[in-house]
Design an enzyme around this catalytic site. Structure first.
Site, PDB file in Angstrom:
ATOM      1  N   LYS A   1       0.829  -1.210   0.000  1.00  0.00           N
ATOM      2  CA  LYS A   1       0.000   0.000   0.000  1.00  0.00           C
ATOM      3  C   LYS A   1       0.859   1.254   0.000  1.00  0.00           C
ATOM      4  O   LYS A   1       0.649   2.172  -0.783  1.00  0.00           O
ATOM      5  CB  LYS A   1      -0.934   0.012   1.229  1.00  0.00           C
ATOM      6  CG  LYS A   1      -1.838  -1.206   1.339  1.00  0.00           C
ATOM      7  CD  LYS A   1      -2.760  -1.129   2.550  1.00  0.00           C
ATOM      8  CE  LYS A   1      -2.058  -1.141   3.901  1.00  0.00           C
ATOM      9  NZ  LYS A   1      -1.339  -2.409   4.191  1.00  0.00           N
TER      10      LYS A   1
ATOM     11  N   ARG B   1     -10.072   0.826   8.227  1.00  0.00           N
ATOM     12  CA  ARG B   1      -9.659  -0.514   8.628  1.00  0.00           C
ATOM     13  C   ARG B   1     -10.726  -1.242   9.415  1.00  0.00           C
ATOM     14  O   ARG B   1     -10.538  -2.413   9.741  1.00  0.00           O
ATOM     15  CB  ARG B   1      -8.429  -0.385   9.525  1.00  0.00           C
ATOM     16  CG  ARG B   1      -7.115  -0.770   8.868  1.00  0.00           C
ATOM     17  CD  ARG B   1      -6.057  -0.563   9.921  1.00  0.00           C
ATOM     18  NE  ARG B   1      -4.830  -1.257   9.726  1.00  0.00           N
ATOM     19  CZ  ARG B   1      -3.773  -0.749   9.089  1.00  0.00           C
ATOM     20  NH1 ARG B   1      -3.826   0.405   8.499  1.00  0.00           N
ATOM     21  NH2 ARG B   1      -2.657  -1.432   9.042  1.00  0.00           N
TER      22      ARG B   1
ATOM     23  N   ARG C   1      12.002  -5.726   6.540  1.00  0.00           N
ATOM     24  CA  ARG C   1      12.003  -4.382   5.951  1.00  0.00           C
ATOM     25  C   ARG C   1      12.734  -3.350   6.805  1.00  0.00           C
ATOM     26  O   ARG C   1      12.623  -3.349   8.025  1.00  0.00           O
ATOM     27  CB  ARG C   1      10.529  -3.992   5.795  1.00  0.00           C
ATOM     28  CG  ARG C   1      10.268  -2.592   5.374  1.00  0.00           C
ATOM     29  CD  ARG C   1       8.805  -2.409   5.118  1.00  0.00           C
ATOM     30  NE  ARG C   1       7.978  -2.577   6.304  1.00  0.00           N
ATOM     31  CZ  ARG C   1       6.685  -2.323   6.332  1.00  0.00           C
ATOM     32  NH1 ARG C   1       6.055  -1.923   5.258  1.00  0.00           N
ATOM     33  NH2 ARG C   1       6.011  -2.479   7.437  1.00  0.00           N
TER      34      ARG C   1
ATOM     35  N   ARG D   1      10.844  -0.330  11.757  1.00  0.00           N
ATOM     36  CA  ARG D   1       9.646  -0.086  12.543  1.00  0.00           C
ATOM     37  C   ARG D   1       9.571  -1.062  13.710  1.00  0.00           C
ATOM     38  O   ARG D   1       9.910  -2.224  13.569  1.00  0.00           O
ATOM     39  CB  ARG D   1       8.406  -0.242  11.662  1.00  0.00           C
ATOM     40  CG  ARG D   1       8.033   1.043  10.972  1.00  0.00           C
ATOM     41  CD  ARG D   1       7.034   0.858   9.875  1.00  0.00           C
ATOM     42  NE  ARG D   1       5.847   0.088  10.265  1.00  0.00           N
ATOM     43  CZ  ARG D   1       4.801  -0.083   9.466  1.00  0.00           C
ATOM     44  NH1 ARG D   1       4.800   0.470   8.262  1.00  0.00           N
ATOM     45  NH2 ARG D   1       3.771  -0.797   9.857  1.00  0.00           N
TER      46      ARG D   1
ATOM     47  N   ARG E   1      -0.808  -8.482  13.165  1.00  0.00           N
ATOM     48  CA  ARG E   1      -1.356  -7.477  12.247  1.00  0.00           C
ATOM     49  C   ARG E   1      -2.175  -8.145  11.148  1.00  0.00           C
ATOM     50  O   ARG E   1      -3.223  -7.647  10.743  1.00  0.00           O
ATOM     51  CB  ARG E   1      -0.228  -6.637  11.655  1.00  0.00           C
ATOM     52  CG  ARG E   1       0.381  -5.666  12.685  1.00  0.00           C
ATOM     53  CD  ARG E   1       1.794  -5.234  12.349  1.00  0.00           C
ATOM     54  NE  ARG E   1       1.912  -4.572  11.073  1.00  0.00           N
ATOM     55  CZ  ARG E   1       3.064  -4.421  10.406  1.00  0.00           C
ATOM     56  NH1 ARG E   1       4.188  -4.890  10.924  1.00  0.00           N
ATOM     57  NH2 ARG E   1       3.089  -3.807   9.259  1.00  0.00           N
TER      58      ARG E   1
HETATM   59  P1  AP5 Z   1       4.843  -1.660   1.838  1.00  0.00           P
HETATM   60  O1  AP5 Z   1       4.540  -0.854   0.631  1.00  0.00           O
HETATM   61  O2  AP5 Z   1       5.538  -0.983   2.963  1.00  0.00           O
HETATM   62  O3  AP5 Z   1       3.521  -2.389   2.336  1.00  0.00           O
HETATM   63  P2  AP5 Z   1       2.282  -1.811   3.125  1.00  0.00           P
HETATM   64  O4  AP5 Z   1       1.073  -2.488   2.576  1.00  0.00           O
HETATM   65  O5  AP5 Z   1       2.278  -0.319   3.131  1.00  0.00           O
HETATM   66  O6  AP5 Z   1       2.630  -2.427   4.528  1.00  0.00           O
HETATM   67  P3  AP5 Z   1       2.636  -1.803   5.971  1.00  0.00           P
HETATM   68  O7  AP5 Z   1       3.330  -2.800   6.812  1.00  0.00           O
HETATM   69  O8  AP5 Z   1       3.136  -0.418   6.008  1.00  0.00           O
HETATM   70  O9  AP5 Z   1       1.094  -1.840   6.238  1.00  0.00           O
HETATM   71  P4  AP5 Z   1       0.374  -1.905   7.559  1.00  0.00           P
HETATM   72  O10 AP5 Z   1      -1.019  -1.838   7.088  1.00  0.00           O
HETATM   73  O11 AP5 Z   1       0.690  -3.032   8.447  1.00  0.00           O
HETATM   74  O12 AP5 Z   1       0.973  -0.647   8.331  1.00  0.00           O
HETATM   75  P5  AP5 Z   1       0.363   0.755   8.717  1.00  0.00           P
HETATM   76  O13 AP5 Z   1       1.480   1.709   8.780  1.00  0.00           O
HETATM   77  O14 AP5 Z   1      -0.825   1.096   7.887  1.00  0.00           O
HETATM   78  O15 AP5 Z   1       5.670  -2.945   1.379  1.00  0.00           O
HETATM   79  C1  AP5 Z   1       6.199  -3.859   2.334  1.00  0.00           C
HETATM   80  C2  AP5 Z   1       7.546  -4.421   1.853  1.00  0.00           C
HETATM   81  O16 AP5 Z   1       7.349  -5.229   0.691  1.00  0.00           O
HETATM   82  C3  AP5 Z   1       8.550  -3.353   1.445  1.00  0.00           C
HETATM   83  O17 AP5 Z   1       9.812  -3.812   1.811  1.00  0.00           O
HETATM   84  C4  AP5 Z   1       8.389  -3.268  -0.080  1.00  0.00           C
HETATM   85  O18 AP5 Z   1       9.579  -2.845  -0.703  1.00  0.00           O
HETATM   86  C5  AP5 Z   1       8.055  -4.693  -0.432  1.00  0.00           C
HETATM   87  N1  AP5 Z   1       7.140  -4.792  -1.572  1.00  0.00           N
HETATM   88  C6  AP5 Z   1       6.048  -4.005  -1.829  1.00  0.00           C
HETATM   89  N2  AP5 Z   1       5.405  -4.417  -2.947  1.00  0.00           N
HETATM   90  C7  AP5 Z   1       6.117  -5.490  -3.401  1.00  0.00           C
HETATM   91  C8  AP5 Z   1       5.965  -6.364  -4.528  1.00  0.00           C
HETATM   92  N3  AP5 Z   1       4.954  -6.204  -5.421  1.00  0.00           N
HETATM   93  N4  AP5 Z   1       6.877  -7.359  -4.685  1.00  0.00           N
HETATM   94  C9  AP5 Z   1       7.901  -7.533  -3.795  1.00  0.00           C
HETATM   95  N5  AP5 Z   1       8.098  -6.724  -2.710  1.00  0.00           N
HETATM   96  C10 AP5 Z   1       7.216  -5.730  -2.519  1.00  0.00           C
HETATM   97  O19 AP5 Z   1      -0.192   0.460  10.182  1.00  0.00           O
HETATM   98  C11 AP5 Z   1       0.649   0.187  11.268  1.00  0.00           C
HETATM   99  C12 AP5 Z   1      -0.156   0.104  12.545  1.00  0.00           C
HETATM  100  O20 AP5 Z   1      -0.794   1.374  12.802  1.00  0.00           O
HETATM  101  C13 AP5 Z   1      -1.305  -0.893  12.557  1.00  0.00           C
HETATM  102  O21 AP5 Z   1      -0.874  -2.192  12.902  1.00  0.00           O
HETATM  103  C14 AP5 Z   1      -2.264  -0.272  13.576  1.00  0.00           C
HETATM  104  O22 AP5 Z   1      -1.832  -0.535  14.879  1.00  0.00           O
HETATM  105  C15 AP5 Z   1      -2.104   1.215  13.326  1.00  0.00           C
HETATM  106  N6  AP5 Z   1      -3.080   1.757  12.359  1.00  0.00           N
HETATM  107  C16 AP5 Z   1      -2.783   2.341  11.152  1.00  0.00           C
HETATM  108  N7  AP5 Z   1      -3.909   2.735  10.537  1.00  0.00           N
HETATM  109  C17 AP5 Z   1      -4.936   2.390  11.355  1.00  0.00           C
HETATM  110  C18 AP5 Z   1      -6.359   2.510  11.260  1.00  0.00           C
HETATM  111  N8  AP5 Z   1      -6.960   3.069  10.181  1.00  0.00           N
HETATM  112  N9  AP5 Z   1      -7.121   2.037  12.290  1.00  0.00           N
HETATM  113  C19 AP5 Z   1      -6.543   1.473  13.386  1.00  0.00           C
HETATM  114  N10 AP5 Z   1      -5.204   1.312  13.533  1.00  0.00           N
HETATM  115  C20 AP5 Z   1      -4.411   1.774  12.525  1.00  0.00           C
END
Ligand code: AP5
Ligand code: ZN
Length: 217
Positions: free
Chosen positions: A13, A88, A127, A161, A172
């Site tokens: 994402k 979410r 990562r 992170r 997660r």
């Molecule tokens: P990346 O692009 O970083 O993936 P992502 O989907 O953004 O993953 P995140 O881990 O950031 O998502 P998340 O939803 O867990 O975290 P968030 O910050 O929202 O890619 C990941 C890796 O794969 C990278 O190394 C990349 O290079 C590689 N990659 C990407 N695409 C690829 C491909 N096609 N092929 C190969 N490699 C690839 O949330 C964190 C925490 O915040 C949550 O756990 C929760 O506690 C809280 N939170 C955030 N938003 C909310 C909400 N709306 N409600 C409640 N809690 C929330």
């Protein structure tokens, strides 16, 4: 346009939102980034969110909606937004629908990034990013060309992170399946759901997403 990227941790994402931002002039709104900034700044919301995030759970709807509302009120989001990691929960999705309806808008498309669970754990657990410019790296898939030196900016400090370890990544993923995946049906019922195979390479996914964005906006 109001685009939503739905998908489990590691689906890409953040990677794709940053690419769409550059290509289409949209603004990436990541609630994860906003919450990490609040944690780093030690705000009351950040203090409340920290332990939940480190355990891989979801932060309360109240805190997340408060942070997002504030951000949506700023003038730079007028051109259109990519919501990365929001909504979410069913309550967040309903709050977003209401907030948009109030301004005469609606969700343009909710794009579900479809991936394999085990591959996601591996993507997330290895990562890390450059502390200087934010360039992303991975223990198994992508090292800097010169060990310890960022390819993009030459920086030598890297960060990881607090929630990027295998155990928390599993929590997660469970939160995603229990609370976020049901939103796929919500957006299907609204007629704005799109899906994409996010196991493909980053560039292939970007091309597919680009076509969707051109088609819907
Ligand atoms: P990346 O692009 O970083 O993936 P992502 O989907 O953004 O993953 P995140 O881990 O950031 O998502 P998340 O939803 O867990 O975290 P968030 O910050 O929202 O890619 C990941 C890796 O794969 C990278 O190394 C990349 O290079 C590689 N990659 C990407 N695409 C690829 C491909 N096609 N092929 C190969 N490699 C690839 O949330 C964190 C925490 O915040 C949550 O756990 C929760 O506690 C809280 N939170 C955030 N938003 C909310 C909400 N709306 N409600 C409640 N809690 C929330
Ligand atoms: Zn760098």
């Amino acid at each position: 346009a109001v685009l939503i990227l739905l998908g489990p941790p590691g689906a890409g994402k953040g990677t794709q939102a940053r690419m769409l931002e550059e290509r289409f002039g949209l603004v990436q709104l990541s609630t994860g980034d906003m919450l990490r900034a609040a944690v780093a700044a030690g705000t009351p919301s950040g203090l409340a969110a920290k332990a939940v995030m480190e355990a891989g759970g979801l932060v309360s709807d109240e805190i997340v909606l408060g942070i997002l509302r504030e951000r949506l009120g700023q003038p730079d989001v007028k051109a259109g937004v990519i919501l990365d990691g929001f909504p979410r929960t069913a309550a967040q999705a309903e709050a977003l629908d209401k907030l948009l309806a109030y301004g005469g808008q609606r969700v343009t498309a909710a794009i579900s990034l479809e991936v394999d669970d085990e591959a996601m754990i591996a993507r997330v657990a290895g990562r890390y990013t450059c502390a200087g410019c934010g360039e992303g790296y991975h223990d198994d898939f992508k090292h800097p060309e010169t060990a310890g030196v960022c390819d993009k900016c030459g920086g030598t400090e890297f960060k990881r992170r607090a929630d990027d370890n295998a155990e928390t990544a599993r929590a997660r993923l469970e939160a995603y399946h229990a609370q976020t995946a049901p939103l796929i049906a919500h957006y299907g019922a609204l007629g704005v759901l799109e899906t994409i195979d996010a196991m493909a390479s980053i560039d292939t996914v970007a091309t597919g997403l680009g076509s969707i964005v051109e088609r819907v906006s």
